[in-house]
Design a protein around this motif. Structure first.
Motif, PDB file in Angstrom:
ATOM      1  N   ASP A 456     -11.709 -25.705  13.735  1.00 18.05           N
ATOM      2  CA  ASP A 456     -12.949 -26.077  13.968  1.00 18.05           C
ATOM      3  C   ASP A 456     -13.504 -25.767  15.417  1.00 18.05           C
ATOM      4  N   VAL A 459     -14.036 -21.960  16.029  1.00 20.93           N
ATOM      5  CA  VAL A 459     -15.157 -21.564  15.435  1.00 20.93           C
ATOM      6  C   VAL A 459     -16.560 -22.037  16.224  1.00 20.93           C
ATOM      7  N   GLU A 465     -14.431 -15.584  12.519  1.00 19.02           N
ATOM      8  CA  GLU A 465     -13.955 -15.604  11.061  1.00 19.02           C
ATOM      9  C   GLU A 465     -12.766 -16.625  10.853  1.00 19.02           C
ATOM     10  N   ALA A 466     -13.305 -17.878  10.362  1.00 17.72           N
ATOM     11  CA  ALA A 466     -12.295 -19.088  10.110  1.00 17.72           C
ATOM     12  C   ALA A 466     -11.441 -18.699   9.254  1.00 17.72           C
ATOM     13  N   VAL A 467     -11.497 -18.338   7.939  1.00 16.44           N
ATOM     14  CA  VAL A 467     -10.575 -18.268   6.989  1.00 16.44           C
ATOM     15  C   VAL A 467      -9.366 -17.091   7.331  1.00 16.44           C
ATOM     16  N   LEU A 498      -2.566 -29.010  -0.722  1.00 11.09           N
ATOM     17  CA  LEU A 498      -3.705 -28.964  -0.168  1.00 11.09           C
ATOM     18  C   LEU A 498      -4.452 -27.477   0.311  1.00 11.09           C
ATOM     19  N   GLY A 501      -3.938 -25.199  -3.308  1.00  3.88           N
ATOM     20  CA  GLY A 501      -4.322 -26.016  -4.412  1.00  3.88           C
ATOM     21  C   GLY A 501      -5.942 -26.327  -4.281  1.00  3.88           C
ATOM     22  N   VAL A 502      -6.202 -26.964  -3.282  1.00  5.05           N
ATOM     23  CA  VAL A 502      -7.860 -27.377  -2.901  1.00  5.05           C
ATOM     24  C   VAL A 502      -8.388 -26.446  -2.255  1.00  5.05           C
ATOM     25  N   TYR A 503      -8.085 -25.771  -1.110  1.00 10.13           N
ATOM     26  CA  TYR A 503      -8.772 -24.787  -0.482  1.00 10.13           C
ATOM     27  C   TYR A 503      -8.533 -23.281  -0.946  1.00 10.13           C
TER      28      TYR A 503
ATOM     29  N   THR B  80     -15.868 -27.231  -0.702  1.00 11.38           N
ATOM     30  CA  THR B  80     -14.672 -27.988  -0.200  1.00 11.38           C
ATOM     31  C   THR B  80     -15.135 -28.332   1.230  1.00 11.38           C
ATOM     32  N   ASN B  81     -14.550 -29.534   1.792  1.00 12.09           N
ATOM     33  CA  ASN B  81     -14.894 -29.812   3.059  1.00 12.09           C
ATOM     34  C   ASN B  81     -14.426 -28.796   4.429  1.00 12.09           C
ATOM     35  N   LEU B  82     -13.698 -27.682   3.801  1.00 12.90           N
ATOM     36  CA  LEU B  82     -13.515 -26.462   4.617  1.00 12.90           C
ATOM     37  C   LEU B  82     -14.567 -25.413   4.470  1.00 12.90           C
ATOM     38  N   THR B  84     -14.711 -23.537   1.690  1.00 13.41           N
ATOM     39  CA  THR B  84     -14.193 -22.701   0.604  1.00 13.41           C
ATOM     40  C   THR B  84     -14.725 -23.026  -0.863  1.00 13.41           C
ATOM     41  N   TYR B  86     -14.654 -24.200  -4.808  1.00 16.04           N
ATOM     42  CA  TYR B  86     -13.985 -24.934  -5.453  1.00 16.04           C
ATOM     43  C   TYR B  86     -14.138 -24.970  -6.921  1.00 16.04           C
ATOM     44  N   ARG B 118     -17.115 -30.610   9.334  1.00 16.70           N
ATOM     45  CA  ARG B 118     -17.145 -30.285  10.492  1.00 16.70           C
ATOM     46  C   ARG B 118     -18.318 -29.115  10.186  1.00 16.70           C
ATOM     47  N   ASN B 120     -20.030 -26.648  12.027  1.00 18.60           N
ATOM     48  CA  ASN B 120     -19.715 -25.273  12.428  1.00 18.60           C
ATOM     49  C   ASN B 120     -18.705 -24.546  11.616  1.00 18.60           C
ATOM     50  N   LEU B 121     -17.429 -25.091  11.385  1.00 13.52           N
ATOM     51  CA  LEU B 121     -16.563 -24.786  10.563  1.00 13.52           C
ATOM     52  C   LEU B 121     -16.997 -24.290   9.188  1.00 13.52           C
ATOM     53  N   SER B 124     -19.678 -21.598   8.677  1.00 11.42           N
ATOM     54  CA  SER B 124     -19.065 -20.239   9.040  1.00 11.42           C
ATOM     55  C   SER B 124     -18.382 -19.950   7.913  1.00 11.42           C
ATOM     56  N   VAL B 125     -17.595 -20.590   7.271  1.00 10.76           N
ATOM     57  CA  VAL B 125     -16.706 -20.469   6.011  1.00 10.76           C
ATOM     58  C   VAL B 125     -17.627 -19.949   4.784  1.00 10.76           C
ATOM     59  N   SER B 128     -19.038 -16.750   5.377  1.00 14.19           N
ATOM     60  CA  SER B 128     -18.196 -15.502   4.858  1.00 14.19           C
ATOM     61  C   SER B 128     -18.122 -15.362   3.409  1.00 14.19           C
ATOM     62  N   PRO B 204     -10.294 -33.560  -0.262  1.00 12.15           N
ATOM     63  CA  PRO B 204      -9.195 -34.118  -0.629  1.00 12.15           C
ATOM     64  C   PRO B 204      -8.748 -35.400   0.332  1.00 12.15           C
ATOM     65  N   GLY B 338      -4.507 -26.977  -8.011  1.00  9.17           N
ATOM     66  CA  GLY B 338      -5.587 -27.613  -8.491  1.00  9.17           C
ATOM     67  C   GLY B 338      -5.742 -28.242  -9.928  1.00  9.17           C
TER      68      GLY B 338
END
Lengths: 510, 358, 329
Positions: A456, A459, A465-467, A498, A501-503, B80-82, B84, B86, B118, B120-121, B124-125, B128, B204, B338
């Motif tokens: 974070d 970024v 590019e985050a990922v 995590l 599985g999640v992201y 997701t909270n990133l 991405t 889901y 977050r 900004n993060l 940004s994702v 993408s 999560p 998942g």
């Protein structure tokens, strides 16, 4: 662009040369293809040798280590944990070696002190009670990342230009002189040119590759050594096995972990080197002998370093001493290889002396006199994060104090202000660059908790590019988990659940 | 009345307890620690689930006031909270959309500096993978370690949030989870007042998993299941090849309980349901066959108790008469990341069916 | 020593009542204090903020890896006590112990030294602040057919001192008490902290009053709707079954008891928080009281003088279980 000296390689040797030259007032440009400590400087044991280990088999190295050890303690005190070292023997060890060891130490100037078993066990309750002999030496634990960064910083302060993430891609030789060097800067993806008067090739395992660009052939044998990292400090001192040097002899307490090492086997190349299961099993066995509590201690990581040894054959018996090579095919190219982290300063001094000769410069070495990053130690209150600053950043730490509650990495108690500071400079391009400077991600969770917070911050500051940045870091951390077992395997399961599985990161690997 | 001891209070254990109680069993459910269910996203991939099983699960969620949305095969997506993407088929309301009917423009709303989302993060994702997204922060002072559900019971915080939503660009606002189970209905109220479509980020290790777990726990209490938390089953007593009782330890005391059948829903190595020695897995009770499929973490996910439709096998491979298992502690032939929660519920349903067969 | 099992799930941090309290921001959290900090050479730099913990064991109960986090935090607290000056509140507590052998001064006079074989050991808070509690417990014990002494020579059990790392003082109190206890066959307590100390640290048999209640018939002496305040140190520290036993006894006695999911949430009184960080302690008590008010109960029944004191100070009606029961013959 012109420069007096071009130094290729940002490990301890290269950074040490840049520091030495700049303290003598000689202009230099250092180029490192990855991040500083990319090669052997980033994959070693973190041991500040007393010289004891070499006293018997390699007295030349032992003498160098003993003297440099004292110098480094003076000039780089904040990089070093003054743990002291113990050489201990167990009932199964060669009984005669002890005497040879003591004699050799005396002859090479390695200071030793005798301890009774009772004293040894008091100092190190974790030792096997059947320990037979114990000799104290001046080993210490040194952080190579901090050391090299401090050399880079001081080089810059004294006029040196230092760039990481710049890879040398070609050299032009005219009339037996290297006249131009081309390099690729990862930051802008552009090729740049520099015209040096002298080139110092301190590229470690890549020394032959660099020399070949100038038409010089160098024979190097690459030798890889594996290390096993335990969570927590299992011992207060560096522990060495008092027996003829072999694999798995040494345990080094380092920050919040204990590093057990090492092994020795030929490596075809830096890229081919990897930790083998048999290495891990050996290191585990040896750790269990030296420190019985290690058998129930979590291991957090394995890694290996590649030792660039000169000569066609390498291995445990090859000398750890260093060599400076100069070939008439490229008279202004000095290649330096071999050596140890502990003697980096001496290597750099000798190289810088040669450079001065070549340039007709009268400067004298000052690196043994000037302190690296002099400054006040951090206050011992205000939380663990603040107390750790000096140990990681030297004098620069005064710019980094932060709220104890702003910890972004819990395992290593890294403050937000540390990460912010390093995001401001040019050097940090990736999360693992940040890791080497602040220790985020080096603890037992190997970045599970902190990588998202740090991402974070990247970024926010840089708009990256985050990922891909995150996946690159996770992949890097995973490399050390190939042999995860026990609790670390549970940790990996958690991480997998995590991140994948999640992201949905990482895709289907392995 | 037959007595069943269910070991483990996660999704599989609690759901199985409810099903057993409804079939007339007297159920004692024993567990300890936070379950993987409470750490999960609270969303399920329900593909392949028995419709009866889903009906039962839906009933529980309906009764809790937070009905599940989706279906066995309904392809739904969340963020997701990133940031991405889901995918799942069942989720809490307000956190997923039917594929093809997703948001076009999203404002990612952060609550001050709280790490739950977050902006900004995440923005940004999102960008993408082709989403039109912008970050925004609602000025608030909520310490990083404290829970948002407590903070958002405060009307002042809610009002400030509504203002933030009203000012948001885009038609959809992505929020961190703000409401506990009993307050979940407030998301609709927030949407009305804010004038934007609201989407709760798939998160999560937090509120959504805790809500899911609470629905099951409340359902179990309603169904008359006796629940012992903070206790662990340390041993199973056998007579011949029948399990006859269990030792339950809590604090300094251990009590023995009798049983007609035991169902293990102890989770995998993450929750100590299976013991992990260096790289090998083992049954903590020393009675049942464990099938190991490899040594890396995702092989470990597939390893677990060997079973036939939820019926455990003895070490020598013979099916047990009255010992069963469900959830993460089972060996799976195929498990994609998942799918854990869906598998836990389905396997619990399956195990209960197997238990009904003499 | 199983801290090496941590998988960073954060469950302990989410379960911690101090972290969830607005006045608990300075607490580093159970994972930091119990698992991360001890690995550092600079561990003690964490300072007295590490003491902002009631030792409620919520973290331990939440941990999927069964890590004994509370014990690990205790060990760091001991090390801190040797290195860092005490908090003012803790200093005062230690001074009281030095002066009169108890953490709070008391003017209790209903002592009994009748040569009975059972000793009732009320604890410092009971004797010093809640004499009604002590009298009810004593009456109840008598009517349960358990004649007992209450000895002025039995001093503080030492648990609060041990929690702040004052090992020497705790040790001499223990010595004194063991001598007094030697004249008795059984010791009965009202405070879970004392019970734990006697059982686990002194290593002697002792029973909390709640553990003696099952098996007899009681009648409630109170009207209206009540909830339970299940003491942390009783349920999570000693005996998870005690809460269920408490509820069973009260329901049998005819108390209109409502079971709340938060009944075992920490009141904020334990672990030295009451004396060391009074603002945080009061804030936690207020949050707990709010829950009970929202549930619309008349009051709360507990089995711990710290809970009774801390919640009572926020205006809630709190009674010890011994104050709501009479024995039915």
């Amino acid at each position: 662009m012109r420069t007096e000296v071009l130094v290729i390689g940002g490990g301890a040797t290269g950074a040490g040369v840049a520091r030495d030259l700049s303290l003598r007032g000689i202009g230099c440009l250092l180029l490192e293809m990855g991040d500083y400590c990319h090669g052997a400087s980033g994959g070693n044991h973190g041991l500040l040798h007393s010289g004891g280990r070499y006293a018997v088999k390699d007295p030349g190295s032992a003498i160098e280590c003993a003297s440099e050890n004292a110098i480094l303690r003076r000039i780089a005190s904040f990089c070093i944990e003054d743990t002291g070292g113990l050489f201990v023997s167990l009932p199964c060890d060669d009984r005669e070696f002890g005497q040879r060891f003591r004699d050799a130490c005396r002859e090479t100037g390695v200071r030793t002190d005798e301890l009774t078993i009772k004293e040894a066990l008091l100092l190190e309750p974790g030792l096997d009670p059947r320990t037979r002999e114990c000799v104290a030496v001046q080993d210490g634990s040194i952080d190579p990342f901090v050391l090299v960064q401090a050399n880079v910083d001081q080089a810059r302060t004294n006029g040196g230009v230092v760039h990481n993430h710049c890879r040398v891609t070609g050299m032009t030789v005219q009339d037996r002189l290297v006249t131009q060097v081309e390099y690729l800067d990862r930051r802008d993806g552009q090729k740049h040119l520099v015209r040096p008067e002298v080139v110092v090739n301190a590229a470690g395992s890549w020394t032959p590759d660099m020399a070949a660009m100038a038409g010089v052939r160098i024979d190097m044998a690459l030798d890889q050594g594996s290390m096993l990292v335990f969570d927590g400090r299992l011992c207060h001192h560096v522990l060495n096995r008092l027996r003829p040097p072999s694999n798995g002899d040494i345990a080094v307490p380092n920050h919040t972990s204990t590093i057990m090492g090492t092994t020795s086997r030929p490596a075809a190349s830096y890229e081919d080197a990897r930790v083998m299961r048999s290495d891990v099993e050996l290191l585990m066995r040896e750790a269990n002998s030296l420190l019985p509590s290690s058998s129930v201690t979590r291991t957090i990581r394995t890694y290996c370093g590649v030792r660039p040894l000169l000569g066609a054959s390498g291995g445990r018996d090859a000398s750890r001493s260093f060599n400076i090579l100069n070939d008439e095919a490229a008279e202004n190219l000095l290649s330096v290889a071999g050596g140890k982290l502990t003697t980096y300063r001496l290597m750099a001094e000798k190289v810088a002396d040669r450079v001065c000769l070549m340039l007709g410069h009268k400067g004298h070495c000052r690196t043994h006199l000037e302190e690296l990053s002099p400054g006040p130690p951090s206050p011992l209150s205000g939380g663990i994060g603040n107390a750790r600053l000096h140990r990681k950043h030297g004098a620069v730490s005064t710019e980094m104090g932060g709220q104890p509650s702003s910890v972004v990495c819990s395992c290593e108690q890294v403050l937000r202000s540390e990460v912010e500071h390093h995001l401001e400079g040019q050097d940090v391009l990736s999360i693992d660059d940040m890791m080497r400077r602040t220790r985020i991600g080096m603890g037992y969770c190997q970045g599970l908790d902190c990588s998202l917070t740090v991402l974070d911050m990247f970024v926010e500051r840089r708009g990256v590019e985050a990922v891909p940045l995150l996946e690159e870091f996770l992949e890097e951390r995973e490399r050390g988990q190939r042999h995860a077992s026990g609790e670390q395997l549970r940790q990996e399961l958690m991480r997998w659940s995590l991140m994948q599985g999640v992201y949905g990161l990482g895709g289907r690997r392995r | 009345m037959r007595t069943a001891l269910v070991v483990g209070l996660g999704a599989a254990g609690t759901f199985a307890s409810i099903c057993l109680a409804k079939k007339g069993w007297k159920v004692l459910a024993v567990g300890k620690g936070t379950s993987s269910c409470a750490m999960s996203t609270g969303c399920l991939d329900g593909s392949g689930m028995d419709p009866e099983c889903l009906r039962e699960l839906s009933r529980l969620f309906q009764a809790s006031g937070m009905p599940l949305v989706g279906g066995i095969d309904e392809k739904r997506t969340g963020i997701t909270n990133l940031g991405t993407r889901y995918d799942c088929t069942l989720s809490a309301p307000g956190s997923t959309w039917v594929q093809g009917h997703g948001p076009r423009s999203i404002t990612v709303l952060g609550m001050g500096k709280h790490p739950s989302l977050r902006p900004n993060l995440v923005a940004s994702v999102l960008r993408s993978w082709g989403m039109d997204a912008r970050p925004q922060i609602v000025p608030m002072d909520i310490p990083g370690e404290s829970s948002l559900t407590a903070a958002f019971r405060d009307q002042g915080h809610l009002d400030r949030l509504v203002n933030g939503i009203r000012e948001a660009w885009g038609e959809t606002v992505l929020l961190p989870p703000l409401f506990s189970l009993k307050d979940h209905g407030r998301l609709d109220e927030l949407e009305r007042r804010g004038g934007r479509r609201l989407l709760e980020a798939i998160t999560p290790l937090g509120t959504p998993g805790e809500r899911f777990h609470q629905v099951l726990e409340d359902g179990a209490r309603e169904a008359g299941v006796e629940i012992w938390t903070g206790r662990r089953v340390t041993a199973l007593r056998t007579e011949g090849d029948l399990i006859t009782g269990a030792d339950v330890q809590g604090g300094l005391e251990t009590r023995t309980v009798g049983l007609d059948a035991v169902l293990l829903a102890t989770g995998g190595p993450l929750t100590d349901g299976l013991l992990l020695h260096q790289t090998g897995l083992d049954d903590p009770f020393g009675l049942f066959l464990v099938k190991e499929l490899g040594q890396g973490p995702h092989d470990l996910m597939l390893s677990g108790y060997a079973h036939r439709g939820g019926r455990l096998l003895s070490r020598s491979g013979t099916p047990m008469a009255n010992a069963f298992a469900a959830g993460d502690c089972l060996a799976y032939s195929l498990r994609s990341p998942g799918k854990g929660l869906g598998d836990a519920i389905s396997s619990a349903w399956g195990a209960v069916r197997t238990m009904e067969v003499p | 020593m199983n801290e090496g099992r941590c998988i960073k799930c954060g469950s302990c941090m989410r379960a911690c009542p101090v972290l969830n309290d607005p006045q608990g921001k300075a607490f580093p959290g159970p994972r930091t204090v119990g698992i991360d900090a001890p690995r550092f050479p600079e561990a003690l730099s964490i300072g007295n903020d590490a003491l902002m913990c009631t030792m409620c064991h919520a973290c331990e109960w939440a941990c999927p890896s069964s890590i004994t986090i509370t014990r690990s935090m205790s060990m760091l607290r001991e090390r801190l006590a040797d290195a860092v000056p005490s908090l003012p509140g803790h200093q005062r507590m230690r001074e009281n112990v030095r002066a009169c052998g108890r953490t709070v001064a008391s003017d209790f006079t209903d002592w009994r030294e009748n040569g009975e074989r059972t000793l009732y050991f009320p604890g410092c808070i009971g004797l010093g602040r809640l004499p009604e509690l002590v009298r009810s417990a004593s009456q109840l014990l008598s009517s349960m057919g358990m004649p007992h002494d209450i000895s002025p020579r039995a001093k503080c059990c030492g648990s609060p001192l041990l929690k702040v790392g004052a090992k020497q003082e705790a040790s001499s109190l223990q010595q004194n008490n063991l001598e007094v206890f030697s004249a008795y066959d059984s010791i009965i307590t009202s405070c879970p902290g004392c019970t734990y100390q006697l059982r686990e640290v002194y290593g002697i048999e002792s029973k909390h009053l709640v553990e003696l209640l099952p098996g007899k018939k009681y009648r409630s002496t109170v009207e209206g709707r009540w909830a339970l305040q299940v003491p942390c140190h009783l349920k999570r520290g000693l005996d998870p079954w005690a809460a269920e036993d408490m509820a069973a006894v009260l329901v049998q006695a005819g108390v209109d008891l409502v079971r709340l999911p938060e009944e075992d949430l920490c009141c904020g009184g334990g672990g030295g928080l009451l004396s060391g960080f009074p603002d945080t302690s009061a804030s936690m008590a207020r949050s707990k009281v709010r829950i009970y008010r929202e549930a619309g109960v008349r009051g709360v029944i507990t089995a711990c003088p710290f809970c009774a004191l801390n919640l009572g100070r926020e205006g809630l009606l709190v009674l010890d279980i011994s104050q709501v029961l009479t024995v039915v013959d």
